[in-house]
Write a protein that holds these residues in place. Structure first.
Motif, PDB file in Angstrom:
ATOM      1  N   GLN A 190     -84.519 -31.526 -58.942  1.00  0.00           N
ATOM      2  CA  GLN A 190     -85.884 -31.164 -59.321  1.00  0.00           C
ATOM      3  C   GLN A 190     -85.942 -30.708 -60.782  1.00  0.00           C
ATOM      4  O   GLN A 190     -86.911 -30.983 -61.497  1.00  0.00           O
ATOM      5  CB  GLN A 190     -86.414 -30.057 -58.400  1.00  0.00           C
ATOM      6  N   ARG A 247     -89.241 -22.743 -62.767  1.00  0.00           N
ATOM      7  CA  ARG A 247     -88.793 -22.536 -61.379  1.00  0.00           C
ATOM      8  C   ARG A 247     -87.450 -23.208 -61.129  1.00  0.00           C
ATOM      9  O   ARG A 247     -86.516 -22.577 -60.621  1.00  0.00           O
ATOM     10  CB  ARG A 247     -89.853 -23.107 -60.428  1.00  0.00           C
ATOM     11  N   TYR A 248     -87.339 -24.471 -61.470  1.00  0.00           N
ATOM     12  CA  TYR A 248     -86.123 -25.204 -61.140  1.00  0.00           C
ATOM     13  C   TYR A 248     -85.001 -24.974 -62.145  1.00  0.00           C
ATOM     14  O   TYR A 248     -83.821 -25.038 -61.778  1.00  0.00           O
ATOM     15  CB  TYR A 248     -86.441 -26.686 -60.952  1.00  0.00           C
ATOM     16  N   PHE A 260     -88.558 -32.454 -63.475  1.00  0.00           N
ATOM     17  CA  PHE A 260     -89.631 -31.799 -64.222  1.00  0.00           C
ATOM     18  C   PHE A 260     -89.299 -31.615 -65.695  1.00  0.00           C
ATOM     19  O   PHE A 260     -90.206 -31.566 -66.531  1.00  0.00           O
ATOM     20  CB  PHE A 260     -89.985 -30.459 -63.568  1.00  0.00           C
ATOM     21  N   TYR A 302     -94.543 -23.952 -65.095  1.00  0.00           N
ATOM     22  CA  TYR A 302     -94.127 -23.265 -63.873  1.00  0.00           C
ATOM     23  C   TYR A 302     -92.989 -24.018 -63.186  1.00  0.00           C
ATOM     24  O   TYR A 302     -91.987 -23.417 -62.787  1.00  0.00           O
ATOM     25  CB  TYR A 302     -95.299 -23.119 -62.903  1.00  0.00           C
ATOM     26  N   ALA A 303     -93.138 -25.338 -63.031  1.00  0.00           N
ATOM     27  CA  ALA A 303     -92.110 -26.135 -62.348  1.00  0.00           C
ATOM     28  C   ALA A 303     -90.811 -26.162 -63.150  1.00  0.00           C
ATOM     29  O   ALA A 303     -89.713 -26.043 -62.585  1.00  0.00           O
ATOM     30  CB  ALA A 303     -92.618 -27.557 -62.126  1.00  0.00           C
TER      31      ALA A 303
END
Length: 232
Positions: free
Chosen positions: A113, A131-132, A117, A127-128
């Motif tokens: 992921q 996050r990852y 992204f 955000y993504a």
């Protein structure tokens, strides 16, 4: 001779690492995931989830041909076939298997992921990405702590190391710096120095794209869309 259906990705190189270490005879069958080969009926017959790698072994456990998909299952199958890189003693065996499952459940999905992204997504979503990338760093630190008192994640070099290592090769794409992870770097250097690793990573190296990410909308649909599979 085992047929290995692959494209040069971390999951496929898990299997080439094992095959090169053991000297099992194999031949590669190209599955160009950018061209949609993973959706062809003949490939779906052995890998119904349309993912590679997959293998076909003409000499299965009962003497009959067998196909196996999912890289973790392939590693277990090959380890049991050869008696290599997966201990027979129950405690040591489960030590390896739990770290293999860690790779399958956490390393591959989360780092994948991060790749998506950070490199593939046409819209950069902070955000993504955060996050990852943060989850990737957490996972690397799990391995860093694990290596405090051992050379490899389950003691001896095993299918657990073979599963994790190819994903960590792309640490920069995941927002991770190895300078902050001296034990992981030492572990990676040791695996990289193995002659079998050099051979394994050279398999289909010429098929690797010059830069990460699909180049056009059609490739993005093939790699990430569901329509290709729904048509079949």
């Amino acid at each position: 001779m085992i047929d290995l259906y692959m494209w040069p990705t971390p999951n496929a190189h898990k299997v080439t690492l094992f095959l090169e270490e053991t000297g099992l005879p194999y031949r590669t069958v190209e599955v160009n995931i950018g061209a949609g080969d993973q959706f062809k009926p003949q490939f779906l017959a052995i890998s119904p989830n349309n993912k590679m790698p997959a293998i076909v072994d003409p000499d299965g456990p009962d003497g009959q041909p067998i196909s196996v998909f999912e890289s973790g299952a392939i590693l277990i199958y090959l380890a049991e076939k050869t008696g290599r890189f997966l201990p027979a003693a129950p405690r040591a065996r489960y030590e390896v298997l739990q770290w293999l499952m860690f790779q399958m459940a956490s390393v591959g999905p989360m780092l994948g992921q991060a790749h998506h992204f950070r490199d593939y997504a046409t819209e950069k979503l902070p955000y993504a990405i955060d996050r990852y990338s943060n989850e990737s760093r957490r996972i690397y630190n799990v391995v860093e702590k694990r290596l405090a008192d051992r050379d490899y994640v389950a003691g001896e070099y095993s299918i657990a190391d073979m599963a994790i290592f190819p994903w960590f090769l792309h640490h920069e794409r995941q927002g991770v710096e190895l300078g902050e992870l001296p034990r992981v770097k030492r572990w990676m250097d040791a695996i990289n120095a193995r002659p079998a690793t050099v051979r394994a990573l050279a398999v289909m190296a010429d098929r690797r794209p010059p830069k990460p990410g699909p180049q056009n909308e059609q490739q993005r649909e093939i790699l990430f869309g569901s329509k290709q599979f729904e048509k079949r």
